[in-house]
Design an enzyme around this catalytic site. Structure first.
Site, PDB file in Angstrom:
ATOM      1  N   GLN A  16       0.825  -1.223   0.000  1.00  0.00           N
ATOM      2  CA  GLN A  16       0.000   0.000   0.000  1.00  0.00           C
ATOM      3  C   GLN A  16       0.854   1.265   0.000  1.00  0.00           C
ATOM      4  O   GLN A  16       0.694   2.146  -0.844  1.00  0.00           O
ATOM      5  CB  GLN A  16      -0.893   0.036   1.240  1.00  0.00           C
ATOM      6  CG  GLN A  16      -1.841  -1.128   1.398  1.00  0.00           C
ATOM      7  CD  GLN A  16      -2.870  -0.822   2.473  1.00  0.00           C
ATOM      8  OE1 GLN A  16      -3.870  -0.185   2.216  1.00  0.00           O
ATOM      9  NE2 GLN A  16      -2.617  -1.286   3.686  1.00  0.00           N
ATOM     10  N   ASP A 108       1.840   1.854  15.314  1.00  0.00           N
ATOM     11  CA  ASP A 108       1.201   2.157  16.613  1.00  0.00           C
ATOM     12  C   ASP A 108       1.313   0.953  17.565  1.00  0.00           C
ATOM     13  O   ASP A 108       1.246   1.117  18.776  1.00  0.00           O
ATOM     14  CB  ASP A 108      -0.278   2.491  16.388  1.00  0.00           C
ATOM     15  CG  ASP A 108      -1.021   1.384  15.637  1.00  0.00           C
ATOM     16  OD1 ASP A 108      -0.574   0.998  14.538  1.00  0.00           O
ATOM     17  OD2 ASP A 108      -2.036   0.873  16.149  1.00  0.00           O
ATOM     18  N   TYR A 131       4.088  -9.428  16.086  1.00  0.00           N
ATOM     19  CA  TYR A 131       4.212  -8.307  15.135  1.00  0.00           C
ATOM     20  C   TYR A 131       4.710  -7.059  15.857  1.00  0.00           C
ATOM     21  O   TYR A 131       5.654  -6.394  15.412  1.00  0.00           O
ATOM     22  CB  TYR A 131       2.864  -8.044  14.451  1.00  0.00           C
ATOM     23  CG  TYR A 131       2.835  -6.789  13.612  1.00  0.00           C
ATOM     24  CD1 TYR A 131       3.390  -6.773  12.326  1.00  0.00           C
ATOM     25  CD2 TYR A 131       2.275  -5.602  14.095  1.00  0.00           C
ATOM     26  CE1 TYR A 131       3.378  -5.613  11.553  1.00  0.00           C
ATOM     27  CE2 TYR A 131       2.260  -4.446  13.330  1.00  0.00           C
ATOM     28  CZ  TYR A 131       2.807  -4.456  12.063  1.00  0.00           C
ATOM     29  OH  TYR A 131       2.793  -3.302  11.303  1.00  0.00           O
ATOM     30  N   TRP A 156      -3.413   1.870  11.095  1.00  0.00           N
ATOM     31  CA  TRP A 156      -4.661   1.630  10.351  1.00  0.00           C
ATOM     32  C   TRP A 156      -4.526   2.060   8.874  1.00  0.00           C
ATOM     33  O   TRP A 156      -5.328   2.829   8.357  1.00  0.00           O
ATOM     34  CB  TRP A 156      -5.826   2.397  10.977  1.00  0.00           C
ATOM     35  CG  TRP A 156      -6.181   2.083  12.395  1.00  0.00           C
ATOM     36  CD1 TRP A 156      -5.419   1.463  13.338  1.00  0.00           C
ATOM     37  CD2 TRP A 156      -7.427   2.413  13.054  1.00  0.00           C
ATOM     38  NE1 TRP A 156      -6.114   1.389  14.530  1.00  0.00           N
ATOM     39  CE2 TRP A 156      -7.333   1.965  14.384  1.00  0.00           C
ATOM     40  CE3 TRP A 156      -8.601   3.054  12.641  1.00  0.00           C
ATOM     41  CZ2 TRP A 156      -8.380   2.127  15.301  1.00  0.00           C
ATOM     42  CZ3 TRP A 156      -9.630   3.222  13.552  1.00  0.00           C
ATOM     43  CH2 TRP A 156      -9.523   2.765  14.865  1.00  0.00           C
TER      44      TRP A 156
HETATM   45  N1  LIG Z   1      -1.126  -1.910   7.116  1.00  0.00           N
HETATM   46  C1  LIG Z   1      -1.314  -1.310   8.284  1.00  0.00           C
HETATM   47  O1  LIG Z   1      -2.437  -1.171   8.774  1.00  0.00           O
HETATM   48  C2  LIG Z   1      -0.130  -0.726   9.019  1.00  0.00           C
HETATM   49  C3  LIG Z   1      -0.334  -0.147  10.286  1.00  0.00           C
HETATM   50  C4  LIG Z   1       0.758   0.395  10.963  1.00  0.00           C
HETATM   51  C5  LIG Z   1       2.023   0.362  10.384  1.00  0.00           C
HETATM   52  N2  LIG Z   1       2.186  -0.219   9.174  1.00  0.00           N
HETATM   53  C6  LIG Z   1       3.540  -0.265   8.611  1.00  0.00           C
HETATM   54  O2  LIG Z   1       3.577   0.521   7.429  1.00  0.00           O
HETATM   55  C7  LIG Z   1       4.481  -0.069   6.486  1.00  0.00           C
HETATM   56  C8  LIG Z   1       3.796  -0.259   5.147  1.00  0.00           C
HETATM   57  O3  LIG Z   1       2.669  -1.108   5.340  1.00  0.00           O
HETATM   58  P1  LIG Z   1       1.647  -1.438   4.149  1.00  0.00           P
HETATM   59  O4  LIG Z   1       0.281  -1.215   4.688  1.00  0.00           O
HETATM   60  O5  LIG Z   1       2.078  -0.755   2.892  1.00  0.00           O
HETATM   61  O6  LIG Z   1       1.885  -3.002   4.063  1.00  0.00           O
HETATM   62  P2  LIG Z   1       1.514  -4.001   2.868  1.00  0.00           P
HETATM   63  O7  LIG Z   1       0.492  -3.405   1.965  1.00  0.00           O
HETATM   64  O8  LIG Z   1       1.267  -5.306   3.523  1.00  0.00           O
HETATM   65  O9  LIG Z   1       2.877  -4.046   2.057  1.00  0.00           O
HETATM   66  C9  LIG Z   1       4.011  -4.661   2.565  1.00  0.00           C
HETATM   67  C10 LIG Z   1       4.820  -5.136   1.386  1.00  0.00           C
HETATM   68  O10 LIG Z   1       5.998  -5.770   1.896  1.00  0.00           O
HETATM   69  C11 LIG Z   1       6.225  -6.898   1.080  1.00  0.00           C
HETATM   70  N3  LIG Z   1       7.043  -7.888   1.778  1.00  0.00           N
HETATM   71  C12 LIG Z   1       6.697  -8.772   2.735  1.00  0.00           C
HETATM   72  N4  LIG Z   1       7.733  -9.542   3.076  1.00  0.00           N
HETATM   73  C13 LIG Z   1       8.783  -9.122   2.309  1.00  0.00           C
HETATM   74  C14 LIG Z   1      10.114  -9.536   2.178  1.00  0.00           C
HETATM   75  N5  LIG Z   1      10.616 -10.562   2.899  1.00  0.00           N
HETATM   76  N6  LIG Z   1      10.910  -8.887   1.295  1.00  0.00           N
HETATM   77  C15 LIG Z   1      10.428  -7.878   0.551  1.00  0.00           C
HETATM   78  N7  LIG Z   1       9.164  -7.452   0.605  1.00  0.00           N
HETATM   79  C16 LIG Z   1       8.342  -8.071   1.480  1.00  0.00           C
HETATM   80  C17 LIG Z   1       4.856  -7.455   0.777  1.00  0.00           C
HETATM   81  O11 LIG Z   1       4.922  -8.286  -0.357  1.00  0.00           O
HETATM   82  P3  LIG Z   1       3.891  -9.512  -0.517  1.00  0.00           P
HETATM   83  O12 LIG Z   1       2.538  -8.878  -0.630  1.00  0.00           O
HETATM   84  O13 LIG Z   1       4.374 -10.175  -1.728  1.00  0.00           O
HETATM   85  O14 LIG Z   1       4.013 -10.313   0.737  1.00  0.00           O
HETATM   86  C18 LIG Z   1       4.073  -6.171   0.523  1.00  0.00           C
HETATM   87  O15 LIG Z   1       4.147  -5.774  -0.827  1.00  0.00           O
HETATM   88  C19 LIG Z   1       4.984  -1.355   7.148  1.00  0.00           C
HETATM   89  O16 LIG Z   1       6.199  -1.096   7.780  1.00  0.00           O
HETATM   90  C20 LIG Z   1       3.935  -1.668   8.190  1.00  0.00           C
HETATM   91  O17 LIG Z   1       4.454  -2.414   9.273  1.00  0.00           O
HETATM   92  C21 LIG Z   1       1.139  -0.743   8.464  1.00  0.00           C
END
Ligand SMILES: NC(=O)c1ccc[n+]([C@@H]2O[C@H](COP(=O)([O-])OP(=O)(O)OC[C@H]3O[C@@H](n4cnc5c(N)ncnc54)[C@H](OP(=O)(O)O)[C@@H]3O)[C@@H](O)[C@H]2O)c1
Length: 296
Positions: A16, A108, A131, A156
């Site tokens: 995302q 968070d 996590y 979120w």
């Molecule tokens: N989503 C939330 O609600 C949320 C909330 C708080 C903080 N965050 C943080 O914000 C950041 C971005 O989150 P997001 O929502 O964009 O997450 P996301 O949509 O789940 O994207 C994460 C990406 O990382 C890739 N990934 C997973 N394992 C990997 C690996 N070993 N090597 C390379 N790429 C890998 C995934 O690929 P695949 O799809 O192929 O697995 C996916 O494209 C993250 O650090 C997350 O912890 C997210």
């Protein structure tokens, strides 16, 4: 640091936040963006991290790749700890050799404190669950490496086409006549396009010397303004999208999940607003913009 063009290395380009950042960066001539999805750069592989950083010599590394399946992480702890934790240390150590800077995203979930006040970056962290612990480990390994790094804690996360609460509610509201949504967990959504906009603005300002290394090298909360529950969020999503599903508020104990959810995820935005001049939108305006992007 001055350059005609800054080399950016972006991981998680199909996630995302990664996708939204790539979208903005690729239209700025100041930056050359080298972007990688999981199949092109697997951050659980230290050798891949080292080699790619050595080849590209990025001025900035933006790490959006993460293990984000919080419930799956409870039974897949080793993988989650490597991707969200140890990989951050490997990235930081490899960047140190190239004098690269890091922008990293955290969560968070590191707080897990029900203070009733907006959580400040300096507040104590009490991560509960795999996590949450893995995200804090990642932050700590980056700080230990001592490279210039900005850590943005967000919450979120939603985007028009990502795997997120917004799209789950839109899907379920078409499939079911009623929904039960928890009403005792408070927070605020962050929309990927807003995260990307601020990341790009800060990056450009830092590259041009308008933000100092001292200001850059810090931890900041970033999300939308506001304080709502998942129930409030679901009600507003359905109202704005014209869905007539009946939504019932329930306590978290009626919806048990493998990973503990924080009851209080409301983060203070004062630091990023005063130190980096960020202007986070109100969650309702951001939601409306996201639904417009989905043509809803
Ligand atoms: N989503 C939330 O609600 C949320 C909330 C708080 C903080 N965050 C943080 O914000 C950041 C971005 O989150 P997001 O929502 O964009 O997450 P996301 O949509 O789940 O994207 C994460 C990406 O990382 C890739 N990934 C997973 N394992 C990997 C690996 N070993 N090597 C390379 N790429 C890998 C995934 O690929 P695949 O799809 O192929 O697995 C996916 O494209 C993250 O650090 C997350 O912890 C997210």
């Amino acid at each position: 640091m001055t350059a005609d063009k800054y080399r950016i290395l972006l991981t998680g380009s199909k996630g995302q936040v990664g996708k939204a950042i790539l979208n903005i960066l690729s239209s700025n001539p100041l930056f050359d963006c080298f972007h990688f999805d999981r199949s092109q750069m697997d951050i659980s592989r230290e050798d891949q991290i080292k080699n790619i950083i050595k080849d590209i010599k990025p001025h900035y590394f933006i790490n959006t790749a993460a293990y984000t399946a919080v419930d799956a992480a409870e039974s897949d702890a080793e993988n989650c700890m490597v991707i969200n934790g140890h990989a951050c240390g490997w990235i930081a150590e490899a960047l140190k050799k190239q004098n690269g800077r890091l922008i990293h995203f955290s969560s968070d979930y590191v707080y897990h404190s029900y203070t009733g006040f907006p959580l400040k970056e300096s507040d104590v962290t009490r991560p509960a669950g795999v996590y949450a612990k893995s995200k804090l480990l990642g932050e700590n390994l980056i700080r230990e490496a001592g490279i210039p790094a900005m850590i943005l804690r967000t919450s979120w996360v939603c985007s028009p086409d990502g795997k997120n609460f917004l799209n789950t509610i839109l899907r379920l509201s078409e499939q079911r006549p009623t929904l039960q949504i928890v009403n005792d967990q408070y927070g605020a959504p962050a929309f990927a396009s807003d995260i990307a906009h601020e990341t790009h603005r800060i990056l450009e300002a830092h590259a041009k010397g308008l933000i100092s290394d001292h200001e850059f090298n810090d931890t900041y909360n970033f999300t939308s303004h506001g304080c709502i529950t998942w129930y409030d969020f679901a009600v507003k999503i359905c109202q704005l999208a014209g869905r007539t599903v009946e939504i019932t508020p329930i306590p978290s104990k009626s919806y048990p999940t493998p990973a503990k959810r924080p009851y209080w995820s409301v983060m203070s935005l004062n630091k990023i607003k005063t130190k980096l001049n960020a202007r986070p939108p109100h969650w309702l305006e951001a939601l409306k913009a996201c639904l417009r992007e989905k043509s809803l």
